[in-house]
Design an enzyme around this catalytic site. Structure first.
Site, short mmCIF file in Angstrom:
data_model
loop_
_atom_site.label_atom_id
_atom_site.label_comp_id
_atom_site.label_asym_id
_atom_site.label_seq_id
_atom_site.Cartn_x
_atom_site.Cartn_y
_atom_site.Cartn_z
N HIS A 178 9.27 -3.35 2.84
CA HIS A 178 9.49 -3.70 1.93
C HIS A 178 10.40 -3.79 0.62
CE1 HIS A 178 5.83 -1.01 3.41
NE2 HIS A 178 5.14 -2.12 2.55
N SER A 207 3.80 1.26 8.05
CA SER A 207 3.96 2.24 7.11
C SER A 207 3.19 3.62 8.91
CB SER A 207 3.06 2.01 6.33
OG SER A 207 3.70 1.49 5.18
N ARG A 208 2.40 2.63 9.67
CA ARG A 208 1.16 3.20 10.64
C ARG A 208 2.39 3.93 12.02
NH1 ARG A 208 -2.10 -0.83 8.35
NH2 ARG A 208 -4.36 0.55 7.57
N LYS A 226 5.15 -10.39 8.96
CA LYS A 226 4.70 -9.26 10.49
C LYS A 226 3.17 -8.60 10.97
CE LYS A 226 3.76 -4.41 11.49
NZ LYS A 226 2.08 -4.51 11.11
N MET A 230 0.88 -1.08 -0.09
CA MET A 230 -0.12 0.12 -0.04
C MET A 230 1.07 1.28 0.40
SD MET A 230 -3.64 -0.96 1.90
CE MET A 230 -2.88 -0.63 3.28
N GLN A 286 -10.48 -2.86 1.76
CA GLN A 286 -10.03 -3.14 3.38
C GLN A 286 -9.72 -2.37 4.80
OE1 GLN A 286 -6.12 -3.96 1.76
NE2 GLN A 286 -4.85 -4.36 3.41
N GLY A 294 5.25 -10.06 4.00
CA GLY A 294 5.39 -9.73 5.03
C GLY A 294 5.61 -11.17 5.90
O1 PAF Z 1 -0.05 -5.87 3.43
C1 PAF Z 1 -0.48 -5.46 2.56
O2 PAF Z 1 0.35 -3.32 2.33
C2 PAF Z 1 -2.30 -4.80 1.34
O3 PAF Z 1 -2.68 -5.81 2.82
C3 PAF Z 1 -1.45 -5.32 0.30
C4 PAF Z 1 -1.78 -7.19 1.08
C5 PAF Z 1 -1.30 -4.93 -0.50
C6 PAF Z 1 -3.14 -6.07 -0.28
O4 PAF Z 1 -3.68 -4.04 -0.32
#
Ligand code: PAF
Length: 287
Positions: free
Chosen positions: A40, A190-191, A153, A33, A64, A151
């Site tokens: 990443h 990211s959060r 995580k 995302m 989501q 990941g």
């Molecule tokens: O882990 C994430 O960043 C998201 O949940 C994903 C797998 C890209 C789906 O939007």
């Protein structure tokens, strides 16, 4: 450092990929995302080692997020993401606008993965994993990679995706990669950028608590309840930390355990101030 081509349209990405597929190249997909960090980067690096062509998708998937969650304020920085992708040797970035992925708004078709989606985070985020499974299915269909990288995580997400791929016979290898941590133990996310300096300084307590649980198991504690209690006790003194769950689950099915013996995972979700953080740690099977 070579430039990574940015695609916003599915058709253009597919035509570009087709030429590589016809040439027999192996394609790796790293779904994200965006707001990319070292976690990443490790996924992209692994894909780079194992595949000829590496595609990173950058898409903040609205389906989501639940009502009142952080979709609108989720951090976005495509320029930074592009620089990281290029530094790690990705060949392409797929960064579609929302309308490209959901041209008719909310899709009529959704992928739901029963059981494994229902506990842990699924309890407080009842539609989250259907949103993840649906967008990951779309990304897999768009890119048709040989391998896709996620990941550990997001342990439940990885289990949901593995289950979905097995149940639907999707022709892709799912590769789970170890959690990357800050030097003080906080899992990269990211959060984490939402945390004030004070809360950021408290956040490593989550990993320390998980380690205390894991160490208890390694020292011979078999009761899942006692292991979870250790973790909760370590989190209790942390100011502004509200534990959503601490659970000891089977490493594959994510079913709650009474006793540990086979592969198990301790999973936690904690609200620190207003920020919901998740993490997990493996408990090795008893030899
Ligand atoms: O882990 C994430 O960043 C998201 O949940 C994903 C797998 C890209 C789906 O939007």
């Amino acid at each position: 450092m070579s430039p990574a081509t940015v695609f916003e349209r599915i058709g253009a990405l597919r035509s570009w990929l087709e030429a590589h597929r016809v040439a027999g190249r192996r394609i790796g997909l790293v779904p994200t995302m965006g707001y990319l960090h070292a976690g990443h980067a490790s996924l992209i690096r692994r894909a780079r080692q194992e595949c000829d062509i590496v595609v990173v998708s950058v898409f903040v998937n609205p389906t989501q997020f639940g009502p009142g969650e952080d979709y609108d304020r989720y951090p976005r920085d495509l320029e930074h993401d592009q620089a990281l992708c290029e530094a790690e040797g990705a060949d392409a970035i797929f960064a579609p606008p929302v309308v490209e992925m959901y041209p008719t708004g909310a899709p009529c078709t959704r992928v739901t993965v029963a059981r494994v989606s229902e506990g842990l985070c699924g309890r407080s985020r009842p539609h989250h994993f259907a949103g993840v499974a649906t967008v990951v299915t779309k990304l897999l269909n768009i890119v048709q990679p040989h391998r896709a990288y996620f990941g550990e995580k997001d342990y439940q997400q990885l289990a949901v995706i593995r289950t979905m791929v097995a149940d639907l016979n999707l022709p892709v290898d799912i590769v789970g990669c170890p959690t990357v941590r800050e030097s003080d133990g906080l899992a990269m996310s990211s959060r984490n950028s939402y945390l004030s300096p004070e809360l950021r300084a408290r956040a490593p307590a989550i990993y320390r608590a998980l380690c205390a649980g894991r160490d208890a198991a390694q020292a011979g504690e078999r009761s899942a309840g006692a292991i979870a209690a250790r973790v909760k006790a370590a989190l209790e003194p942390v100011p502004d930390a509200a534990v959503e769950y601490v659970e000891v689950v089977d490493a594959e099915s994510l079913a709650p355990l009474q006793e540990v013996g086979g592969g198990a995972v301790i999973a936690v979700a904690v609200r620190l101030g207003g920020t919901r953080l998740i993490d997990n740690i493996a408990i090795k099977p008893v030899p």
